[in-house]
Enzyme design. Structure first.
Site, short mmCIF file in Angstrom:
data_model
loop_
_atom_site.label_atom_id
_atom_site.label_comp_id
_atom_site.label_asym_id
_atom_site.label_seq_id
_atom_site.Cartn_x
_atom_site.Cartn_y
_atom_site.Cartn_z
N HIS A 126 13.23 -8.46 4.18
CA HIS A 126 12.20 -8.06 5.13
C HIS A 126 12.59 -8.47 6.55
CE1 HIS A 126 9.60 -7.40 1.62
NE2 HIS A 126 8.83 -6.70 2.43
N HIS A 127 11.79 -8.02 7.49
CA HIS A 127 12.00 -8.32 8.90
C HIS A 127 11.81 -9.81 9.18
CE1 HIS A 127 7.59 -8.42 9.10
NE2 HIS A 127 7.64 -7.32 8.37
N PHE A 160 0.80 -1.23 0.00
CA PHE A 160 0.00 0.00 0.00
C PHE A 160 0.83 1.27 0.00
CE2 PHE A 160 -3.18 -3.03 1.39
CZ PHE A 160 -4.31 -2.58 0.72
N LYS A 177 8.22 -11.70 9.02
CA LYS A 177 7.44 -11.90 7.78
C LYS A 177 7.37 -13.39 7.47
CE LYS A 177 6.77 -10.29 3.06
NZ LYS A 177 5.33 -10.05 3.33
#
Length: 238
Positions: A131-132, A99, A135
């Site tokens: 990513h972290h 988004f 995820k």
């Protein structure tokens, strides 16, 4: 608007913060099985749950006349089925793999670059995402969206994770590191040089802000299936 938040992890909590700051009423929050009576109090739901729950969350909203904005990735094998439910129920459904306004501009750049590079066979494209640690899915939905865009503009036929030595597939590397909110790199490499474009998210707020903007927007639309491209009125230059 009256808002339901489906999935109350870090993203859901950030959505709550952003929505409250924009004077929206949070009427229902859950990370568990849906309470339909509570869900029906909402005008729109924002779903940042888990892949196993996303399809049920989306279709339950549509079946009970609650507009739904979903950012959960890892369930897209059921996306077309959800689209059919939206049509049969005359609902409003918006899905986005990301988004962030910046990422959606990045998507447009990616499509345009893919078209430009399609005839330059000396370049091989690959993707990398980081990513972290929390995820759950890999590769990310954003990386898959980037790969699909390139496939639509080129002779590539599929993507692979982990990467495979196949001239018709796009290799995607996925790494998990502490504190990384989302990094995506599209790389065109040849024996002479390298061309790349990248996007690096600095926090979750960009994703949450975009989701709330999408929820506000969808309530003003006719029934149908939408994307962030509709929300942001991004017209591809390809």
């Amino acid at each position: 608007m009256k808002l339901a938040i489906l999935g109350y992890g870090k993203m859901g909590k950030t959505v709550e913060e952003i929505a409250s700051s924009r004077n929206h009423e949070i009427v229902y929050i859950t990370s568990d099985e849906l309470d339909i009576d509570q869900l029906k109090k909402a005008d729109v739901a924002i779903d940042f749950s888990i892949p196993e729950a996303a399809f049920t969350n989306v279709t339950s909203c549509l079946e009970h006349k609650v507009s739904i904005v979903s950012g959960t990735t890892g369930w897209l094998n059921q996306y077309e089925e959800a689209v059919e439910v939206c049509k049969s129920e005359s609902g409003r459904f918006l899905y986005a793999s990301n988004f962030s306004i910046g990422v959606n501009v990045f998507f447009e750049l990616n499509s345009h670059l893919a078209k430009m590079m399609s005839g330059l066979k000396e370049y091989k494209v690959k993707l990398k995402e980081i990513h972290h640690l929390e995820k759950k899915d890999a590769p990310s939905g954003t990386a898959i969206s980037l790969a699909d865009q390139i496939i639509n503009e080129s002779n590539y036929q599929t993507w692979n994770h982990p990467p495979q030595n196949d001239k018709f597939s796009i290799g995607i590397e996925a790494e998990r590191e502490e504190g990384v909110f989302g990094f995506h790199d599209v790389i065109y490499d040849s024996g002479i040089d390298t061309i790349s474009i990248s996007h690096n998210a600095k926090s979750r707020k960009g994703f949450a802000h975009g989701a709330v903007i999408a929820a506000e927007w969808i309530l003003k639309q006719d029934k149908g299936v939408y994307s962030m491209k509709d929300v942001l009125q991004l017209n591809s230059t390809t």
